[in-house]
Write a protein that holds these residues in place. Structure first.
Motif, PDB file in Angstrom:
ATOM      1  N   GLY A 161      14.743  13.610  -0.753  1.00 23.09           N
ATOM      2  CA  GLY A 161      14.375  13.281  -2.127  1.00 23.09           C
ATOM      3  C   GLY A 161      12.910  13.551  -2.406  1.00 23.09           C
ATOM      4  N   GLY A 162      12.060  13.187  -1.449  1.00 24.10           N
ATOM      5  CA  GLY A 162      10.631  13.416  -1.640  1.00 24.10           C
ATOM      6  C   GLY A 162      10.267  14.880  -1.691  1.00 24.10           C
ATOM      7  N   THR A 163      10.837  15.680  -0.769  1.00 20.57           N
ATOM      8  CA  THR A 163      10.508  17.103  -0.767  1.00 20.57           C
ATOM      9  C   THR A 163      11.185  17.838  -1.918  1.00 20.57           C
ATOM     10  OG1 THR A 163      12.300  17.522   0.824  1.00 20.57           O
ATOM     11  CG2 THR A 163      10.099  17.194   1.719  1.00 20.57           C
ATOM     12  N   GLU A 200       0.829  -1.205   0.000  1.00 21.59           N
ATOM     13  CA  GLU A 200       0.000   0.000   0.000  1.00 21.59           C
ATOM     14  C   GLU A 200       0.867   1.261   0.000  1.00 21.59           C
ATOM     15  OE1 GLU A 200      -3.371   2.181   2.826  1.00 21.59           O
ATOM     16  OE2 GLU A 200      -2.742   0.113   3.230  1.00 21.59           O
ATOM     17  N   SER A 201       1.944   1.251   0.769  1.00 19.34           N
ATOM     18  CA  SER A 201       2.849   2.403   0.823  1.00 19.34           C
ATOM     19  C   SER A 201       3.516   2.640  -0.526  1.00 19.34           C
ATOM     20  CB  SER A 201       3.922   2.180   1.900  1.00 19.34           C
ATOM     21  OG  SER A 201       3.343   2.122   3.185  1.00 19.34           O
ATOM     22  N   ILE A 202       3.919   1.563  -1.194  1.00 18.28           N
ATOM     23  CA  ILE A 202       4.540   1.696  -2.512  1.00 18.28           C
ATOM     24  C   ILE A 202       3.553   2.282  -3.516  1.00 18.28           C
ATOM     25  CG2 ILE A 202       5.519   0.412  -4.460  1.00 18.28           C
ATOM     26  CD1 ILE A 202       6.741  -1.513  -2.400  1.00 18.28           C
ATOM     27  N   VAL A 222       2.443  20.022  -3.508  1.00 21.82           N
ATOM     28  CA  VAL A 222       2.488  19.872  -2.052  1.00 21.82           C
ATOM     29  C   VAL A 222       1.823  18.566  -1.608  1.00 21.82           C
ATOM     30  CG1 VAL A 222       1.720  20.840   0.142  1.00 21.82           C
ATOM     31  CG2 VAL A 222       2.622  22.349  -1.634  1.00 21.82           C
ATOM     32  N   LEU A 223       0.615  18.297  -2.125  1.00 27.63           N
ATOM     33  CA  LEU A 223      -0.098  17.079  -1.730  1.00 27.63           C
ATOM     34  C   LEU A 223       0.641  15.836  -2.183  1.00 27.63           C
ATOM     35  CD1 LEU A 223      -3.793  18.157  -2.480  1.00 27.63           C
ATOM     36  CD2 LEU A 223      -2.670  17.986  -0.249  1.00 27.63           C
ATOM     37  N   GLY A 224       1.136  15.860  -3.422  1.00 29.67           N
ATOM     38  CA  GLY A 224       1.865  14.706  -3.939  1.00 29.67           C
ATOM     39  C   GLY A 224       3.147  14.445  -3.168  1.00 29.67           C
ATOM     40  N   SER A 225       3.871  15.531  -2.835  1.00 25.25           N
ATOM     41  CA  SER A 225       5.120  15.376  -2.084  1.00 25.25           C
ATOM     42  C   SER A 225       4.867  14.843  -0.680  1.00 25.25           C
ATOM     43  CB  SER A 225       5.847  16.723  -1.999  1.00 25.25           C
ATOM     44  OG  SER A 225       6.268  17.125  -3.275  1.00 25.25           O
ATOM     45  N   GLY A 234       1.956   9.647  -5.439  1.00 28.41           N
ATOM     46  CA  GLY A 234       2.583  10.925  -5.101  1.00 28.41           C
ATOM     47  C   GLY A 234       3.437  11.452  -6.233  1.00 28.41           C
ATOM     48  N   VAL A 235       4.199  10.563  -6.881  1.00 27.38           N
ATOM     49  CA  VAL A 235       5.037  10.968  -8.012  1.00 27.38           C
ATOM     50  C   VAL A 235       4.177  11.509  -9.157  1.00 27.38           C
ATOM     51  CG1 VAL A 235       6.587  10.126  -9.810  1.00 27.38           C
ATOM     52  CG2 VAL A 235       6.933   9.409  -7.435  1.00 27.38           C
ATOM     53  N   VAL A 236       3.069  10.812  -9.457  1.00 24.59           N
ATOM     54  CA  VAL A 236       2.173  11.249 -10.531  1.00 24.59           C
ATOM     55  C   VAL A 236       1.611  12.639 -10.226  1.00 24.59           C
ATOM     56  CG1 VAL A 236      -0.027  10.797 -11.690  1.00 24.59           C
ATOM     57  CG2 VAL A 236       1.564   8.914 -11.251  1.00 24.59           C
ATOM     58  N   MET A 237       1.184  12.867  -8.991  1.00 21.58           N
ATOM     59  CA  MET A 237       0.640  14.161  -8.604  1.00 21.58           C
ATOM     60  C   MET A 237       1.685  15.266  -8.720  1.00 21.58           C
ATOM     61  SD  MET A 237      -1.649  13.075  -5.269  1.00 21.58           S
ATOM     62  CE  MET A 237      -2.098  14.767  -4.880  1.00 21.58           C
ATOM     63  N   VAL A 238       2.929  14.965  -8.338  1.00 20.21           N
ATOM     64  CA  VAL A 238       4.002  15.946  -8.416  1.00 20.21           C
ATOM     65  C   VAL A 238       4.293  16.321  -9.873  1.00 20.21           C
ATOM     66  CG1 VAL A 238       6.491  16.216  -8.130  1.00 20.21           C
ATOM     67  CG2 VAL A 238       5.103  15.464  -6.210  1.00 20.21           C
ATOM     68  N   LEU A 239       4.362  15.328 -10.752  1.00 19.70           N
ATOM     69  CA  LEU A 239       4.633  15.602 -12.163  1.00 19.70           C
ATOM     70  C   LEU A 239       3.522  16.448 -12.785  1.00 19.70           C
ATOM     71  CD1 LEU A 239       6.009  12.123 -13.298  1.00 19.70           C
ATOM     72  CD2 LEU A 239       7.305  14.229 -12.918  1.00 19.70           C
ATOM     73  N   TRP A 240       2.281  16.121 -12.462  1.00 18.96           N
ATOM     74  CA  TRP A 240       1.154  16.899 -12.976  1.00 18.96           C
ATOM     75  C   TRP A 240       1.208  18.329 -12.442  1.00 18.96           C
ATOM     76  CZ3 TRP A 240      -2.857  19.554 -10.648  1.00 18.96           C
ATOM     77  CH2 TRP A 240      -3.889  19.981 -11.488  1.00 18.96           C
TER      78      TRP A 240
END
Length: 313
Positions: free
Chosen positions: A213-215, A3-5, A182-185, A11-17
């Motif tokens: 890396g995430g932020t 689930e975490s993966i 912000v939400l994706g990160s 999160g990555v998809v949201m950040v790219l968008w």
């Protein structure tokens, strides 16, 4: 774990968008309002993409985990100067103005030196150190806006003024992009940190790697997308502005609220942070361009640093 993966991927998809929307909206506003794109990158985009670092660092300090707060900022700046500039330059050589090289980049170098000095002179970042960092941030903002007033963006005097609806649409893109970033990160950081803890990784390493890396995903996505679209001013401005925001504003504000005892950050980590920004500055002086091969050198440097961290786990 599964689930975490899945949340990490989301999160990555949201950040790219979000990066795509933010870059499109910010560059359009820069053109329409005749504000130099470098100023947009140094302020609006940098502030928006630094929001995850601000949130993580403040929460970490308030929860009495300063190693993660400082590690987040140090790690994020290393990500910015080595991986983000490196990847962006490999996508498209980054053309940098002489003004940026001679006036803006020294702020990033100076901020890194201030943080290095504060940590080396004591085992903590005191409230006084925080106030000094905040004063430096105020100076940076005053300088940036004075540049904006003195050097408007190029544009024809006969350019048609954008309709209010168009301005509001661009503002909506910026807001939607920031929300996605912000939400994706946050989703990425929370999920990745859960995975790291399940694997028994220490807090200091989490701050320097997973959390940093995430932020830094917003900066990475925004700069690479901007470079791909030929908007290298926003790409480099985003990196410089984010580095300055991370140290002067985020650590300055965090230390002012809650002084931080630093124990998990080594001299090597601080040295890599300072040397990396000096190397980018040196590369930028060569024809005011960061070439593809120079981007590759920065990326290899980042991988070597990550390898060193993993070796010393």
């Amino acid at each position: 774990m599964i689930e975490s993966i899945a949340f990490i991927v989301l999160g990555v998809v949201m950040v790219l968008w979000g990066a795509d929307r933010l870059t499109e909206g910010a560059s359009a506003l820069a053109r329409r309002l005749r504000v130099p794109e470098i100023v947009i990158g140094l302020t609006i985009v940098a502030a928006g993409t630094s929001a995850p670092e601000l949130f993580v660092s403040l929460v970490s300090a308030l929860k009495d985990t300063p190693d993660m707060a400082v590690g987040n900022v140090v790690g994020s700046n290393i990500f910015n100067t080595l991986l983000i500039v490196g990847c962006s330059a490999m996508v498209a050589p980054m053309v940098i103005s002489a003004s940026t090289v001679k006036k803006d980049m020294p702020f990033a170098v100076g901020a890194s030196m201030l943080l290095l000095g504060a940590i080396l002179m004591g085992s903590d970042i005191s409230r006084l150190d925080g106030l000094v960092l905040l004063a430096g941030f105020a100076l940076f903002m005053v300088y940036t806006f004075r540049v904006a007033m003195q050097k408007p963006a190029d544009g024809s005097e006969t350019e048609v003024v954008q309709k209010p609806a168009g301005v509001w649409l661009n503002l909506l893109y910026v807001v939607a992009g920031l929300a996605g970033l912000v939400l994706g990160s946050n989703l990425f950081v929370e999920s990745a940190s859960d995975v790291a803890r399940q694997l028994d990784v220490s807090e200091g390493v989490i701050g320097l790697t997973i959390v940093a890396g995430g932020t830094s995903l917003p900066e990475l996505a925004t700069s690479v997308v901007a470079a791909r679209k030929g908007q290298s001013a926003i790409a480099i401005g985003n990196v410089i502005g984010s580095n300055v925001f991370n140290i002067l504003l985020i650590l300055g504000l965090t230390a002012t609220i809650s002084p931080m005892a630093v124990q998990g950050i080594t001299v090597v980590d601080l040295a890599v942070m300072l040397v990396s920004v000096l190397v980018v500055w040196a590369f930028a002086y060569t024809k005011y361009t960061v070439a593809r091969w120079e981007g590759a050198v920065l990326t290899v440097g980042f991988l070597a640093y990550m390898g060193w961290l993993m070796y010393n786990l």
